[in-house]
Design a protein around this motif. Structure first.
Motif, mmCIF file in Angstrom:
data_model
loop_
_atom_site.group_PDB
_atom_site.id
_atom_site.type_symbol
_atom_site.label_atom_id
_atom_site.label_comp_id
_atom_site.label_asym_id
_atom_site.label_seq_id
_atom_site.Cartn_x
_atom_site.Cartn_y
_atom_site.Cartn_z
ATOM 1 N N GLU A 1 0.828 -1.194 0.000
ATOM 2 C CA GLU A 1 0.000 0.000 0.000
ATOM 3 C C GLU A 1 0.871 1.255 0.000
ATOM 4 O OE1 GLU A 1 -3.492 2.132 2.603
ATOM 5 O OE2 GLU A 1 -3.115 -0.001 2.851
ATOM 6 N N HIS A 2 1.915 1.228 0.802
ATOM 7 C CA HIS A 2 2.866 2.333 0.860
ATOM 8 C C HIS A 2 4.247 1.713 0.757
ATOM 9 C CE1 HIS A 2 -0.320 5.001 2.207
ATOM 10 N NE2 HIS A 2 -0.663 4.046 3.055
ATOM 11 N N THR B 1 9.861 4.951 -2.140
ATOM 12 C CA THR B 1 9.976 4.987 -3.601
ATOM 13 C C THR B 1 11.262 4.345 -4.127
ATOM 14 O OG1 THR B 1 8.527 6.900 -3.742
ATOM 15 C CG2 THR B 1 9.941 6.474 -5.646
#
Length: 108
Positions: free
Chosen positions: A88-89, A92
């Motif tokens: 979900e998260h 990066t």
């Protein structure tokens, strides 16, 4: 490319290591993590209680079908548990590393 975690369980540490190595070497997964677990489940109408080894493969949603096929090919169970969850998260740069190492491109 969205990073996902694909899970399966096997009956021995040797089987877990062989499967983890195979999928990472084939660049289907950026990495694989193995841990010992204890499982309770019903099989053929009987409650089972067994030690197992869980393998978590980090890959991308685009590679799921290939990862599932490879797990089925290498798995010794009649009905292997194979399931995935999307991240979900994700940090990066880490997500980019997972994607790069799950596609054969070997970038970051």
């Amino acid at each position: 490319m969205r990073p996902i975690a694909v899970f399966t369980t096997v009956g021995s540490q040797d089987d877990a290591r062989a499967m983890a190595r195979a999928l990472v070497e084939r660049e289907l997964a950026a990495c694989a993590q193995i841990c010992a677990i204890e499982s309770f489940y019903v099989w053929d109408g009987t409650l089972q209680h067994d030690p197992e080894w869980r393998i978590l493969f980090k890959t991308t949603d685009e590679r799921y079908a290939e990862v599932e096929a490879a797990i089925r090919e290498l798995h010794g169970y009649e009905l292997p548990a194979i399931h995935a969850v999307a991240f979900e998260h994700v940090f990066t740069p880490y997500g980019e590393w997972v994607a790069a190492h799950s596609t054969g491109s070997r970038k970051p």
